[in-house]
Design an enzyme around this catalytic site. Structure first.
Site, short mmCIF file in Angstrom:
data_model
loop_
_atom_site.label_atom_id
_atom_site.label_comp_id
_atom_site.label_asym_id
_atom_site.label_seq_id
_atom_site.Cartn_x
_atom_site.Cartn_y
_atom_site.Cartn_z
N CYS A 55 0.57 -1.22 -0.02
CA CYS A 55 0.29 -0.04 -0.04
C CYS A 55 0.79 1.40 0.02
O CYS A 55 0.38 2.21 -0.60
CB CYS A 55 -0.98 0.16 0.67
SG CYS A 55 -2.09 -1.49 1.20
N ARG A 138 -7.96 -4.79 -3.36
CA ARG A 138 -7.84 -3.32 -3.78
C ARG A 138 -8.30 -3.34 -5.24
O ARG A 138 -7.98 -3.01 -6.04
CB ARG A 138 -5.64 -3.81 -4.09
CG ARG A 138 -4.64 -3.80 -3.41
CD ARG A 138 -3.58 -4.04 -4.07
NE ARG A 138 -2.83 -4.67 -2.95
CZ ARG A 138 -2.59 -3.77 -1.68
NH1 ARG A 138 -2.66 -2.66 -1.72
NH2 ARG A 138 -1.61 -4.27 -0.58
C1 BEZ Z 1 0.57 -4.72 1.81
O1 BEZ Z 1 1.84 -4.42 1.96
O2 BEZ Z 1 0.77 -3.48 1.57
C2 BEZ Z 1 -0.41 -5.73 2.22
C3 BEZ Z 1 0.03 -6.46 1.84
C4 BEZ Z 1 -0.72 -8.18 2.95
C5 BEZ Z 1 -1.82 -8.07 2.90
C6 BEZ Z 1 -2.03 -6.42 3.40
C7 BEZ Z 1 -1.56 -5.43 2.83
#
Ligand code: BEZ
Length: 238
Positions: A55, A138
């Site tokens: 993110c 997402r």
């Molecule tokens: C992230 O790195 O943004 C992420 C990865 C897995 C689950 C939730 C967020």
């Protein structure tokens, strides 16, 4: 306990639907969606959580492209199932501490919705229990100036989005609207565009006879030139 197959029916907006409306608190104050965005394109997108790596890479990339989207009359609105103070702290960290692929001191100026109750996320089908019952996937909703959903993409938690592709989608939709054409695979401004199919046998015949200024792969698949400058002059604001 509820299993994923028993989960209550969820609303999933579809392409062509009016964007579901809501009022929400964001890092830029309260927003009234989509009414407040009438006259602009808007990308409403969700991410799983603040202070997570994928993110963070996405926010730095998207925020760095905000001006580029603004020139295409397209505003950005983010959302996650986190509270306002978490959002604020995370955006401060991004600006003050994180450098990603040469992008640094990036200020996220677009609103980030707090959605602890998941009210908005559920309206938009952003909670997909097979992936997570507490985090939004997402999701990307491209919404036009009349508040109509024109494109939807969902990515899983582990996969960072391609923001050049989101920009390409906005330009392609605007080009389709402005010039009454469709855009072929991998189209970018300057590439040939697809003209609407012929409405009669006569027109099909003429096209195949090469009477129109087109290239026809077959009677139902004809393209014409549309130069990059014309496209960009029509759809971009300086
Ligand atoms: C992230 O790195 O943004 C992420 C990865 C897995 C689950 C939730 C967020």
């Amino acid at each position: 306990m509820e299993t994923t197959s028993e989960v209550q029916s969820v609303s999933m907006p579809r392409i062509g639907d009016k964007a579901p409306s809501f009022r929400a608190m964001t890092t830029q104050g309260e927003i009234v969606f989509p009414d407040q965005y009438a006259g602009s394109w808007v990308i409403l997108f969700s991410h799983p959580a603040d202070f997570t790596p994928v993110c963070t890479s996405e926010f730095i990339t998207f925020a760095s492209m905000e001006e580029q989207f603004a020139k295409a009359n397209c505003k950005l609105v983010g959302l996650s199932v986190d509270g306002l103070y978490s959002h604020i702290a995370w955006l401060r960290t991004i600006k003050e501490k994180i450098e990603f692929r040469g992008m640094k001191n990036v200020e996220v100026k677009f609103p980030l919705i707090e959605d602890i109750t998941m009210e908005v996320a559920k309206k938009y089908g952003m909670i997909q229990p097979g992936e997570s019952t507490t985090k939004a996937v997402r999701a990307v909703f491209v919404i036009d100036p009349k508040g109509i959903i024109r494109a939807i993409i969902y990515y899983p938690l582990s996969l960072g989005r391609n923001f050049d592709e989101l920009y390409r989608i906005v330009l392609a939709l605007q080009t389709a609207d402005a010039f009454g054409v469709a855009t072929p695979a991998d189209w970018r401004p300057g590439d040939d565009v697809i003209v609407p199919p012929p409405g009669s046998c006569g027109v099909a015949q003429e096209r195949m006879a090469g009477k129109e200024d087109m290239h026809c792969y077959d009677w139902f698949f004809c393209t014409k030139k549309l130069d990059k400058e014309t496209v960009l002059k029509t759809i971009l604001r300086e």
